[in-house]
Design a protein around this motif. Sequence first.
Motif, PDB file in Angstrom:
ATOM      1  N   LEU A 114       0.811  -1.212   0.000  1.00  0.00           N
ATOM      2  CA  LEU A 114       0.000   0.000   0.000  1.00  0.00           C
ATOM      3  C   LEU A 114       0.845   1.264   0.000  1.00  0.00           C
ATOM      4  CD1 LEU A 114      -2.717  -1.001   2.642  1.00  0.00           C
ATOM      5  CD2 LEU A 114      -2.730  -1.392   0.176  1.00  0.00           C
ATOM      6  N   ASP A 115       2.057   1.174   0.541  1.00  0.00           N
ATOM      7  CA  ASP A 115       2.932   2.346   0.599  1.00  0.00           C
ATOM      8  C   ASP A 115       4.372   1.866   0.791  1.00  0.00           C
ATOM      9  OD1 ASP A 115       3.656   5.003   0.543  1.00  0.00           O
ATOM     10  OD2 ASP A 115       2.226   5.610   2.086  1.00  0.00           O
ATOM     11  N   VAL A 116       5.311   2.757   0.508  1.00  0.00           N
ATOM     12  CA  VAL A 116       6.730   2.446   0.608  1.00  0.00           C
ATOM     13  C   VAL A 116       7.404   3.552   1.410  1.00  0.00           C
ATOM     14  CG1 VAL A 116       8.872   2.095  -0.677  1.00  0.00           C
ATOM     15  CG2 VAL A 116       6.717   1.233  -1.608  1.00  0.00           C
ATOM     16  N   ALA A 117       8.232   3.167   2.371  1.00  0.00           N
ATOM     17  CA  ALA A 117       8.969   4.139   3.182  1.00  0.00           C
ATOM     18  C   ALA A 117      10.410   4.223   2.708  1.00  0.00           C
ATOM     19  CB  ALA A 117       8.931   3.749   4.657  1.00  0.00           C
ATOM     20  N   ILE A 118      10.929   5.439   2.637  1.00  0.00           N
ATOM     21  CA  ILE A 118      12.324   5.651   2.256  1.00  0.00           C
ATOM     22  C   ILE A 118      13.032   6.364   3.396  1.00  0.00           C
ATOM     23  CG2 ILE A 118      11.823   5.708  -0.211  1.00  0.00           C
ATOM     24  CD1 ILE A 118      11.948   8.769  -0.065  1.00  0.00           C
ATOM     25  N   GLN A 119      14.340   6.190   3.457  1.00  0.00           N
ATOM     26  CA  GLN A 119      15.126   6.811   4.524  1.00  0.00           C
ATOM     27  C   GLN A 119      16.508   7.162   4.000  1.00  0.00           C
ATOM     28  OE1 GLN A 119      15.593   4.437   8.113  1.00  0.00           O
ATOM     29  NE2 GLN A 119      15.332   6.263   9.363  1.00  0.00           N
ATOM     30  N   GLN A 120      16.989   8.328   4.431  1.00  0.00           N
ATOM     31  CA  GLN A 120      18.322   8.769   4.019  1.00  0.00           C
ATOM     32  C   GLN A 120      19.369   8.129   4.914  1.00  0.00           C
ATOM     33  OE1 GLN A 120      18.920  12.995   4.252  1.00  0.00           O
ATOM     34  NE2 GLN A 120      20.609  12.965   2.778  1.00  0.00           N
ATOM     35  N   LEU A 121      20.442   7.695   4.303  1.00  0.00           N
ATOM     36  CA  LEU A 121      21.518   7.081   5.078  1.00  0.00           C
ATOM     37  C   LEU A 121      22.226   8.148   5.909  1.00  0.00           C
ATOM     38  CD1 LEU A 121      23.051   4.681   2.411  1.00  0.00           C
ATOM     39  CD2 LEU A 121      21.336   4.182   4.151  1.00  0.00           C
ATOM     40  N   PRO A 122      22.609   7.818   7.124  1.00  0.00           N
ATOM     41  CA  PRO A 122      23.266   8.805   7.997  1.00  0.00           C
ATOM     42  C   PRO A 122      24.548   9.352   7.363  1.00  0.00           C
ATOM     43  CG  PRO A 122      22.628   6.841   9.234  1.00  0.00           C
ATOM     44  CD  PRO A 122      22.428   6.518   7.774  1.00  0.00           C
ATOM     45  N   GLU A 128      17.577   4.996   0.602  1.00  0.00           N
ATOM     46  CA  GLU A 128      17.209   3.609   0.347  1.00  0.00           C
ATOM     47  C   GLU A 128      15.751   3.384   0.717  1.00  0.00           C
ATOM     48  OE1 GLU A 128      21.434   1.266   1.185  1.00  0.00           O
ATOM     49  OE2 GLU A 128      19.894   1.361   2.760  1.00  0.00           O
ATOM     50  N   ILE A 129      15.168   2.352   0.075  1.00  0.00           N
ATOM     51  CA  ILE A 129      13.846   1.912   0.505  1.00  0.00           C
ATOM     52  C   ILE A 129      14.015   1.190   1.835  1.00  0.00           C
ATOM     53  CG2 ILE A 129      12.009   0.254   0.019  1.00  0.00           C
ATOM     54  CD1 ILE A 129      12.111   1.099  -2.864  1.00  0.00           C
ATOM     55  N   ASP A 130      13.253   1.606   2.800  1.00  0.00           N
ATOM     56  CA  ASP A 130      13.444   1.157   4.174  1.00  0.00           C
ATOM     57  C   ASP A 130      12.400   0.125   4.595  1.00  0.00           C
ATOM     58  OD1 ASP A 130      12.780   2.627   7.360  1.00  0.00           O
ATOM     59  OD2 ASP A 130      14.387   1.215   6.875  1.00  0.00           O
ATOM     60  N   LYS A 131      11.135   0.432   4.367  1.00  0.00           N
ATOM     61  CA  LYS A 131      10.057  -0.456   4.804  1.00  0.00           C
ATOM     62  C   LYS A 131       8.915  -0.430   3.785  1.00  0.00           C
ATOM     63  CE  LYS A 131      10.957   0.262   9.771  1.00  0.00           C
ATOM     64  NZ  LYS A 131      11.347  -1.132  10.098  1.00  0.00           N
ATOM     65  N   TYR A 132       8.017  -1.422   3.919  1.00  0.00           N
ATOM     66  CA  TYR A 132       6.798  -1.487   3.120  1.00  0.00           C
ATOM     67  C   TYR A 132       5.598  -1.520   4.061  1.00  0.00           C
ATOM     68  CZ  TYR A 132       9.986  -2.970  -0.583  1.00  0.00           C
ATOM     69  OH  TYR A 132      11.021  -3.042  -1.483  1.00  0.00           O
ATOM     70  N   PHE A 133       4.573  -0.771   3.714  1.00  0.00           N
ATOM     71  CA  PHE A 133       3.297  -0.851   4.430  1.00  0.00           C
ATOM     72  C   PHE A 133       2.396  -1.750   3.593  1.00  0.00           C
ATOM     73  CE2 PHE A 133      -0.979   1.078   5.351  1.00  0.00           C
ATOM     74  CZ  PHE A 133      -1.081   0.583   6.652  1.00  0.00           C
ATOM     75  N   VAL A 134       1.972  -2.881   4.146  1.00  0.00           N
ATOM     76  CA  VAL A 134       1.293  -3.905   3.357  1.00  0.00           C
ATOM     77  C   VAL A 134      -0.029  -4.296   4.016  1.00  0.00           C
ATOM     78  CG1 VAL A 134       3.492  -4.813   2.520  1.00  0.00           C
ATOM     79  CG2 VAL A 134       2.432  -5.838   4.546  1.00  0.00           C
ATOM     80  N   THR A 150       3.485  -2.814   8.898  1.00  0.00           N
ATOM     81  CA  THR A 150       4.701  -2.267   8.301  1.00  0.00           C
ATOM     82  C   THR A 150       5.831  -3.263   8.508  1.00  0.00           C
ATOM     83  OG1 THR A 150       3.971  -0.006   8.774  1.00  0.00           O
ATOM     84  CG2 THR A 150       6.302  -0.328   8.292  1.00  0.00           C
ATOM     85  N   VAL A 151       6.507  -3.629   7.417  1.00  0.00           N
ATOM     86  CA  VAL A 151       7.557  -4.640   7.490  1.00  0.00           C
ATOM     87  C   VAL A 151       8.838  -4.098   6.871  1.00  0.00           C
ATOM     88  CG1 VAL A 151       5.896  -6.544   7.399  1.00  0.00           C
ATOM     89  CG2 VAL A 151       6.886  -5.664   5.271  1.00  0.00           C
ATOM     90  N   GLU A 152       9.968  -4.683   7.261  1.00  0.00           N
ATOM     91  CA  GLU A 152      11.246  -4.323   6.677  1.00  0.00           C
ATOM     92  C   GLU A 152      11.266  -4.708   5.196  1.00  0.00           C
ATOM     93  OE1 GLU A 152      13.684  -2.751   8.188  1.00  0.00           O
ATOM     94  OE2 GLU A 152      12.757  -2.722  10.177  1.00  0.00           O
ATOM     95  N   TRP A 153      12.085  -4.012   4.426  1.00  0.00           N
ATOM     96  CA  TRP A 153      12.188  -4.311   2.996  1.00  0.00           C
ATOM     97  C   TRP A 153      12.613  -5.756   2.772  1.00  0.00           C
ATOM     98  CZ3 TRP A 153      16.637  -6.159   0.949  1.00  0.00           C
ATOM     99  CH2 TRP A 153      17.792  -6.046   1.732  1.00  0.00           C
ATOM    100  N   SER A 154      13.417  -6.277   3.676  1.00  0.00           N
ATOM    101  CA  SER A 154      13.928  -7.641   3.512  1.00  0.00           C
ATOM    102  C   SER A 154      12.908  -8.707   3.891  1.00  0.00           C
ATOM    103  CB  SER A 154      15.184  -7.821   4.374  1.00  0.00           C
ATOM    104  OG  SER A 154      14.899  -7.526   5.739  1.00  0.00           O
ATOM    105  N   ALA A 155      11.761  -8.289   4.423  1.00  0.00           N
ATOM    106  CA  ALA A 155      10.756  -9.253   4.873  1.00  0.00           C
ATOM    107  C   ALA A 155       9.812  -9.679   3.752  1.00  0.00           C
ATOM    108  CB  ALA A 155       9.951  -8.670   6.026  1.00  0.00           C
ATOM    109  N   VAL A 156       9.990  -9.097   2.535  1.00  0.00           N
ATOM    110  CA  VAL A 156       9.117  -9.470   1.420  1.00  0.00           C
ATOM    111  C   VAL A 156       9.956  -9.968   0.254  1.00  0.00           C
ATOM    112  CG1 VAL A 156       7.365  -7.791   2.107  1.00  0.00           C
ATOM    113  CG2 VAL A 156       9.072  -7.159   0.401  1.00  0.00           C
TER     114      VAL A 156
END
Length: 424
Positions: A114-122, A128-134, A150-156
């Motif tokens: 349903l949505d995609v979360a992005i986050q800037q690297l420190p 990078e794509i950080d999480k997915y809202f599913v 909401t799950v980590e990108w690696s969880a899908v």
Amino acid sequence: MTPVTPRVFVSHLSGVPVFDPNGDQVGRVRDLVAMLRVGGRPPRLLGMVVEVVSRRRIFLPMTRVTGVESGQVITTGVVNMRRFEQRPTERLVLGEFLDRRVRLVETDEEVTILDVAIQQLPARRDWEIDKYFVRKGRGGALRRKGETLTVEWSAVKGFSLEEHGQGAESLVATFERLRPADVANALHHLSPKRRAEVAAALDDDRLADVLEELPEDDQIEIIGKLQEERAADVLEAMDPDDAADLLSELPEEDKERLLTLMRPGDAADVRRLMSYEERTAGGLMTTEPVILRPDATVADALARVRRSDLSPALAAQVYVCRSPDETPTGKYLGTVHFQRLLRDPPFTLVSSLLDSDLVPLPPDTPLSVVTSYLAAYNLVSVPVVDESGSLLGVVTVDDVLDHLLPDDWRETDFHGQEGVLRGR
């Protein structure tokens, strides 16, 4: 301690303005570009697709983004004004990720993004794509009522293959605040597969408005992929002149089949318009102006032009005719301009306010004469009548412009190139 950078959900970025360091608006965000990576690394966000004032879509690298906050994006440096072209290794986040069905790695359960979360690297400008809202479940009631998480990108898993029958509800939701012309521009830049999926998810009225703003080839492609009954419903919702233009481009057997499926009254209007030469007043006109009888009042007229579905050109004046008051009407008596309606008391009869000096045009009037007429009298629309004096319709200035501009004007820039060309 390493600072935590804020997480941004991409649906909140759709249509957000982009500003340069001086505070001048560059354009608006229309999508984000990501690249899938191997080796267990999260997808990297390469940049944003930004629509500038000329409706050109350009690529803005994330390395040029200095801030994503408070409903705006801040960029730095010189912006490359070269048109964005998607590369084979790139994925559009809004256009291709939203509504995609994937599976949870741990349970192999199917979920919809349903949505995609992005986050800037420190301490870096990389994103990078950080999480997915599913949402759990597949389509139908399950899709609407299933559990969301909401799950980590690696969880899908499941991004490597092209998905057939992908939904479009979440992507359509990002279009809600856009004007039909902007939605049309977004559709034009999607793949044919995704374009058809989004068109199928739009309601009839919204799709009709969008189709009127699309290039001819896209119109034909979309209407050809709809089920015939729905295609007829969408054609009924379009302005009759736009529906006639679209139908005239279809093969004869397809055109007749769709006209047969339309409501008789709507089909009759379209057939009448198709009987005129394209570049004449009859071929340009719309059959749905604001028509009033002589005993209507100023209050009646203002109530009619207040309708939200009227274009500014059609709302600028009303046409007074004897019964019947649907085109082709009874005898055309004259026009009352909107400004005049504002100057007189609400109880005044419109028949006492007629501008009878505005001579109507016959339907065979060529485009060049119609254009000169509108320009000479500073009008935004002009009435078209038949030999008996019945009102057939009106030609509006926007329809004239459509025929004066190049055939591919919706696909090309209407401003010159701006800025300095620089590589991505």
